[in-house]
Scaffold this active site. Structure first.
Site, PDB file in Angstrom:
ATOM      1  N   PRO A 123     -15.534  -3.848   1.964  1.00 43.32           N
ATOM      2  CA  PRO A 123     -16.790  -4.022   2.724  1.00 43.32           C
ATOM      3  C   PRO A 123     -17.866  -3.015   2.308  1.00 43.32           C
ATOM      4  O   PRO A 123     -19.055  -3.261   2.482  1.00 43.32           O
ATOM      5  CB  PRO A 123     -16.373  -3.806   4.179  1.00 43.32           C
ATOM      6  CG  PRO A 123     -15.098  -3.011   4.108  1.00 43.32           C
ATOM      7  CD  PRO A 123     -14.411  -3.461   2.863  1.00 43.32           C
ATOM      8  N   LEU A 124     -17.419  -1.867   1.757  1.00 42.83           N
ATOM      9  CA  LEU A 124     -18.378  -0.848   1.305  1.00 42.83           C
ATOM     10  C   LEU A 124     -18.490  -0.854  -0.216  1.00 42.83           C
ATOM     11  O   LEU A 124     -18.981   0.121  -0.804  1.00 42.83           O
ATOM     12  CB  LEU A 124     -17.930   0.547   1.779  1.00 42.83           C
ATOM     13  CG  LEU A 124     -17.722   0.695   3.285  1.00 42.83           C
ATOM     14  CD1 LEU A 124     -17.142   2.067   3.621  1.00 42.83           C
ATOM     15  CD2 LEU A 124     -19.054   0.493   4.011  1.00 42.83           C
ATOM     16  N   TYR A 144       0.858  -1.197   0.000  1.00 37.65           N
ATOM     17  CA  TYR A 144       0.000   0.000   0.000  1.00 37.65           C
ATOM     18  C   TYR A 144       0.886   1.237   0.000  1.00 37.65           C
ATOM     19  O   TYR A 144       1.438   1.649   1.028  1.00 37.65           O
ATOM     20  CB  TYR A 144      -0.947   0.017   1.206  1.00 37.65           C
ATOM     21  CG  TYR A 144      -1.940  -1.127   1.236  1.00 37.65           C
ATOM     22  CD1 TYR A 144      -2.199  -1.905   0.106  1.00 37.65           C
ATOM     23  CD2 TYR A 144      -2.655  -1.429   2.390  1.00 37.65           C
ATOM     24  CE1 TYR A 144      -3.111  -2.943   0.126  1.00 37.65           C
ATOM     25  CE2 TYR A 144      -3.576  -2.469   2.421  1.00 37.65           C
ATOM     26  CZ  TYR A 144      -3.791  -3.227   1.285  1.00 37.65           C
ATOM     27  OH  TYR A 144      -4.697  -4.261   1.322  1.00 37.65           O
ATOM     28  N   GLY A 195     -16.917   2.030  -1.578  1.00 41.79           N
ATOM     29  CA  GLY A 195     -17.626   3.278  -1.261  1.00 41.79           C
ATOM     30  C   GLY A 195     -19.022   3.351  -1.850  1.00 41.79           C
ATOM     31  O   GLY A 195     -19.816   4.200  -1.455  1.00 41.79           O
TER      32      GLY A 195
END
Ligand code: NAP
Length: 300
Positions: free
Chosen positions: A223-224, A77, A227
């Site tokens: 998980p979203l 990252y 977004g």
């Protein structure tokens, strides 16, 4: 019954993440189930420094202030940027903080990811993470991908060597099938699996079911849905209005309610969004709302 109890300012800190319940990774490493993913703290294309460095540091400190004690990161990252930010914001670490990092990717440029599971690469990646995170031992080291170009036994054998040397405590996997987890478990103890999973993308349902049965932590990435589930006019807009809660928090609450081994790590670069997402820990969704949300997810 569906309840949303808003915390007082005083109990908002420290206790909010504890309301998500806890999970024992590998039988000896307790974490609160609501975690935080650090990938979005880096620059565009998961490349380079954050657009707002001070906000990135504030997000990490706020996550800990909310009682979050599981941070997900990776050497790739930035690359290296997210791990450095964690150390800058939080070292010396609170005793209960679990940093879960990963190795197994090369990053030739923005949005470019190339698997590299060669033993020499994994050893070097782990040493780099230890150095940047200022740790003697990494609590959870996840193989970012099983590299199809390298014998699986060599990749897992390298992680076992690192474990024997005391450099990593527990081993986790990422983006794997049930058959792959079973194959790796014949060689090593696997305490977590990190696969893409959210209300509108349930391709890993069989892996989640397997992890639930075997008491292996399941860490859903995206998980979203990057977004999309957080958008005001999106699929969760009506449920959000009804519950008086941000849509993102409902997406995360659905995950938390789905399985006791679920450890969501919603990512954000903003303190405001982090606070919204943490409301998930306060939402109890009953069976009929869970079904309703799943129907919405399947239809979208
Ligand atoms: N194992 C793997 O292969 C893998 C792959 C991808 C990710 N991961 C891990 O999983 C974590 C979670 O994935 P992710 O961060 O990519 O995806 P995500 O959590 O599904 O979504 C993050 C996106 O949602 C936005 N967002 C977050 N909260 C919001 C809110 N309350 N309102 C509006 N927008 C919001 C963020 O933008 P803002 O910054 O503007 O809030 C960001 O663009 C990562 O951080 C990483 O640790 C692992």
């Amino acid at each position: 019954m569906t309840t949303l109890q808003r915390p007082s300012e005083r109990d908002e800190r420290r206790s909010i993440a504890s309301r998500s319940g806890s999970f024992l990774l590998g039988g000896d490493l307790p974490v609160r189930r609501l975690g935080f993913g650090t990938m979005r703290l880096t620059g565009r294309g998961i490349w380079g420094e954050p657009a707002d460095h001070d906000e990135a540091i504030a997000v990490l400190r706020r996550a800990v202030a909310l009682g979050i004690d599981l941070l997900d990161t990776a050497d790739s990252y930035g690359p290296e940027v997210a791990e450095r930010l964690i150390a800058e914001a939080l070292h010396p670490y609170p005793a209960d903080l679990v940093i879960a990092t990963k190795g197994g990717f090369l990053r030739p440029g923005p949005d470019r990811w190339i698997e590299d599971g060669r033993p020499e690469h994994l050893r070097m990646a782990c040493e780099g993470s230890l150095r940047r995170l200022k740790l003697d031992r990494i609590d959870l080291y996840q193989l970012h991908r099983i590299d199809p170009k390298v014998a699986m036994e060599d990749q897992i054998g390298t992680l076992l060597d690192l474990q024997r040397q005391g450099k990593i405590r527990h081993i986790g996997l990422s983006e794997v099938s049930v058959a792959q987890v079973e194959a790796v478990r014949r060689l090593a103890t696997v305490v977590s699996v990190q696969n893409r999973y959210n209300l509108v993308d349930r391709h890993s349902e069989d892996v989640l079911e397997y992890c639930t049965r075997e008491s292996i932590g399941f860490i859903p990435w995206y998980p979203l849905a990057t977004g999309n589930l957080a958008k005001p006019g999106g699929v969760l807009a009506r449920a959000a209005e009804r519950l008086g809660a941000p849509p993102a928090s409902i997406a995360v609450a659905w995950l938390l309610n789905k399985s006791p081994v679920m450890l969501p790590i919603p990512g954000t670069s903003s303190v405001r969004h982090l606070d919204e997402n943490a409301v998930a820990a306060l939402l109890a969704l009953d069976g009929s709302l869970m079904t309703e949300l799943e129907e919405l997810g399947a239809a979208s």
